[in-house]
Design a protein around this motif. Structure first.
Motif, PDB file in Angstrom:
ATOM      1  N   ALA A  24      -2.948  15.179 -37.220  1.00  0.00           N
ATOM      2  CA  ALA A  24      -2.444  15.611 -35.953  1.00  0.00           C
ATOM      3  C   ALA A  24      -2.809  16.810 -35.435  1.00  0.00           C
ATOM      4  N   THR A  25      -2.478  17.768 -36.446  1.00  0.00           N
ATOM      5  CA  THR A  25      -2.937  19.269 -36.255  1.00  0.00           C
ATOM      6  C   THR A  25      -4.096  19.560 -36.275  1.00  0.00           C
ATOM      7  N   SER A  26      -5.111  18.559 -37.293  1.00  0.00           N
ATOM      8  CA  SER A  26      -6.517  19.012 -37.404  1.00  0.00           C
ATOM      9  C   SER A  26      -7.292  18.300 -36.018  1.00  0.00           C
ATOM     10  N   CYS A  27      -6.559  17.803 -35.169  1.00  0.00           N
ATOM     11  CA  CYS A  27      -7.370  17.219 -33.930  1.00  0.00           C
ATOM     12  C   CYS A  27      -7.019  17.832 -32.723  1.00  0.00           C
ATOM     13  N   ILE A  28      -6.777  19.178 -32.501  1.00  0.00           N
ATOM     14  CA  ILE A  28      -6.410  19.835 -31.796  1.00  0.00           C
ATOM     15  C   ILE A  28      -7.195  21.106 -31.819  1.00  0.00           C
ATOM     16  N   GLN A  29      -7.322  21.736 -30.528  1.00  0.00           N
ATOM     17  CA  GLN A  29      -8.152  23.153 -30.530  1.00  0.00           C
ATOM     18  C   GLN A  29      -7.710  24.244 -31.664  1.00  0.00           C
ATOM     19  N   LEU A  30      -8.488  25.066 -31.972  1.00  0.00           N
ATOM     20  CA  LEU A  30      -7.796  26.087 -32.510  1.00  0.00           C
ATOM     21  C   LEU A  30      -6.770  26.998 -32.099  1.00  0.00           C
ATOM     22  N   GLU A  31      -7.285  27.124 -30.657  1.00  0.00           N
ATOM     23  CA  GLU A  31      -6.367  28.368 -29.959  1.00  0.00           C
ATOM     24  C   GLU A  31      -4.898  27.435 -29.829  1.00  0.00           C
ATOM     25  N   GLU A  32      -4.817  26.215 -29.426  1.00  0.00           N
ATOM     26  CA  GLU A  32      -3.544  25.327 -29.429  1.00  0.00           C
ATOM     27  C   GLU A  32      -2.877  25.446 -30.411  1.00  0.00           C
ATOM     28  N   LYS A  33      -3.628  25.327 -31.846  1.00  0.00           N
ATOM     29  CA  LYS A  33      -3.080  25.096 -32.921  1.00  0.00           C
ATOM     30  C   LYS A  33      -2.231  26.493 -33.077  1.00  0.00           C
ATOM     31  N   ILE A  34      -2.847  27.682 -32.923  1.00  0.00           N
ATOM     32  CA  ILE A  34      -2.340  28.960 -33.147  1.00  0.00           C
ATOM     33  C   ILE A  34      -0.977  29.198 -32.044  1.00  0.00           C
ATOM     34  N   ARG A  35      -1.282  28.679 -30.826  1.00  0.00           N
ATOM     35  CA  ARG A  35      -0.118  28.820 -29.945  1.00  0.00           C
ATOM     36  C   ARG A  35       1.169  28.278 -30.240  1.00  0.00           C
ATOM     37  N   ILE A  36       0.815  26.656 -30.781  1.00  0.00           N
ATOM     38  CA  ILE A  36       1.972  25.690 -31.268  1.00  0.00           C
ATOM     39  C   ILE A  36       2.649  26.756 -32.493  1.00  0.00           C
ATOM     40  N   ALA A  37       1.972  27.107 -33.365  1.00  0.00           N
ATOM     41  CA  ALA A  37       2.470  27.685 -34.632  1.00  0.00           C
ATOM     42  C   ALA A  37       3.763  28.709 -34.436  1.00  0.00           C
ATOM     43  N   LYS A  38       3.677  29.194 -33.180  1.00  0.00           N
ATOM     44  CA  LYS A  38       4.489  30.216 -32.723  1.00  0.00           C
ATOM     45  C   LYS A  38       6.005  29.666 -32.505  1.00  0.00           C
ATOM     46  N   PHE A  39       6.150  28.507 -32.241  1.00  0.00           N
ATOM     47  CA  PHE A  39       7.654  28.056 -32.035  1.00  0.00           C
ATOM     48  C   PHE A  39       8.321  28.146 -33.042  1.00  0.00           C
ATOM     49  N   VAL A  40       9.514  28.314 -32.790  1.00  0.00           N
ATOM     50  CA  VAL A  40      10.562  28.513 -33.894  1.00  0.00           C
ATOM     51  C   VAL A  40      11.394  27.277 -34.556  1.00  0.00           C
ATOM     52  N   PHE A  41      11.356  26.219 -33.780  1.00  0.00           N
ATOM     53  CA  PHE A  41      11.997  24.911 -33.882  1.00  0.00           C
ATOM     54  C   PHE A  41      10.922  24.008 -33.905  1.00  0.00           C
ATOM     55  N   GLN A  42      11.410  22.937 -34.754  1.00  0.00           N
ATOM     56  CA  GLN A  42      10.552  21.547 -34.841  1.00  0.00           C
ATOM     57  C   GLN A  42      10.422  20.809 -33.564  1.00  0.00           C
ATOM     58  N   LYS A  43      11.529  20.815 -32.677  1.00  0.00           N
ATOM     59  CA  LYS A  43      11.394  19.906 -31.672  1.00  0.00           C
ATOM     60  C   LYS A  43      10.401  20.619 -30.559  1.00  0.00           C
ATOM     61  N   ASP A  44      10.521  21.960 -30.562  1.00  0.00           N
ATOM     62  CA  ASP A  44       9.225  22.486 -29.459  1.00  0.00           C
ATOM     63  C   ASP A  44       7.924  22.419 -29.909  1.00  0.00           C
ATOM     64  N   PHE A  45       7.846  22.462 -31.287  1.00  0.00           N
ATOM     65  CA  PHE A  45       6.451  22.421 -32.006  1.00  0.00           C
ATOM     66  C   PHE A  45       6.004  21.030 -31.875  1.00  0.00           C
ATOM     67  N   LYS A  46       6.908  19.780 -31.904  1.00  0.00           N
ATOM     68  CA  LYS A  46       6.385  18.564 -31.757  1.00  0.00           C
ATOM     69  C   LYS A  46       6.128  18.261 -30.311  1.00  0.00           C
ATOM     70  N   ALA A  47       6.815  18.704 -29.361  1.00  0.00           N
ATOM     71  CA  ALA A  47       6.805  18.721 -27.799  1.00  0.00           C
ATOM     72  C   ALA A  47       5.439  19.143 -27.320  1.00  0.00           C
ATOM     73  N   ALA A  48       5.014  20.201 -27.903  1.00  0.00           N
ATOM     74  CA  ALA A  48       3.733  20.675 -27.437  1.00  0.00           C
ATOM     75  C   ALA A  48       2.557  20.243 -28.235  1.00  0.00           C
ATOM     76  N   LEU A  49       2.844  19.973 -29.422  1.00  0.00           N
ATOM     77  CA  LEU A  49       1.692  19.144 -29.938  1.00  0.00           C
ATOM     78  C   LEU A  49       1.363  17.766 -29.528  1.00  0.00           C
ATOM     79  N   VAL A  50       2.558  16.993 -29.118  1.00  0.00           N
ATOM     80  CA  VAL A  50       2.215  15.878 -28.546  1.00  0.00           C
ATOM     81  C   VAL A  50       1.633  15.832 -27.124  1.00  0.00           C
TER      82      VAL A  50
END
Length: 280
Positions: A24-50
């Motif tokens: 899943a994390t290899s199938c999004i754009q790099l700038e999106e990947k960097i942005r999502i990594a900043k979330f502190v909680f797993q829930k927020d990370f998943k919500a944005a990744l989805v």
């Protein structure tokens, strides 16, 4: 694909395996990947990744383009957009809150916004104090509806608050403005009560006392979440077409079907996800 798409995904119930997350994390754009990594909680990370994966899924299915030719950018108001010289403009919007990430998409030219709200309040303050703090976000007419009569329960008040907030969010997102304008100038007039498995489309909006040409699709995705779609210059649907506008709950298999990696899998990135705080 032609027409309208309404998708929902319960990210709170999704516990991705390492293999799923690597893909899943290899199938999004790099700038999106960097942005999502900043979330502190797993829930927020998943919500944005989805949200990113739903967006790419919609564009791929609507355009027929190869996965690696899809590039999502943002406009001056930070709203995700997609433009391609060989594809008519696609219109879509994403929202996440509670346990759900939702996407509303159109293959025709129309301004669209979507917002999902969980029908709960967990802010810690009393309802009266919370409403006092939020006083400037709604008109006097809206507050009368939200607060209801003296016998209204707190849950009823919160449900009505969430409904009005979802309307304002969806409307301003359709305009491409976000909640940056004076919300007291936007007055929603609600006519019908929400019911499960039914789409309400008779709510109207006035700005500076002038009715706006907008259609609002309001529905309960489940017992806990309301979702609102705002469409500019759209007439109400016929009863026979309303079922087509209901949100479809996607599975993890649906989400990851036909994806293609845009970059190598990143084991350290995924380990960082699994080390994040589970609770919020």
């Amino acid at each position: 694909m032609t027409g309208s798409v309404r998708w929902a995904f319960n990210f709170a119930k999704w516990e991705p395996t390492e293999k799923e997350l690597l893909l899943a994390t290899s199938c999004i754009q790099l700038e999106e990947k960097i942005r999502i990594a900043k979330f502190v909680f797993q829930k927020d990370f998943k919500a944005a990744l989805v949200g990113r994966l739903l967006t790419r899924k919609f564009i791929k299915e609507a355009s027929g383009l190869p996965y690696n030719e899809i590039c999502v950018t943002r406009n001056v108001n930070n709203k995700p957009i997609f433009e391609h010289h060989s594809v008519p403009k696609l219109n879509f919007n994403v929202s996440h809150q509670g346990s759900l990430t939702v996407l509303a998409g159109e293959t025709r030219k129309v301004n669209i916004g979507v917002d999902v709200m969980k029908l709960e309040y967990s802010g810690g303050k009393s309802i009266d104090e919370f409403f006092r703090i939020m006083n400037r976000q709604f008109t006097d007419n809206e507050w009368k509806v939200i607060k209801g009569c003296s016998s209204s329960s707190n849950q009823d008040k919160i449900s009505r608050f969430c409904r009005h907030w979802a309307l304002k969010e969806a409307y301003t997102k359709a305009l491409g403005m976000g909640l940056t304008i004076d919300l007291r100038k936007i007055d929603f007039r609600i006519k019908s009560t929400l019911e499960k498995n039914k789409i309400i489309q008779d709510t109207v909006v006035y700005v500076n006392n002038e009715q706006q040409n907008f259609l609002f699709e309001e529905s309960l995705v489940d017992n806990e979440h309301i979702v609102t779609v705002a469409l500019e210059n759209q007439s109400p649907y016929s009863e026979s077409n309303l079922d087509l506008m209901k949100f479809k709950i996607l599975t993890p298999e649906d989400l990851l079907r036909d994806v293609s990696p845009l970059m190598p899998e990143d084991i350290n990135y995924c380990k960082n996800y699994f080390s994040k705080d589970v609770h919020r």
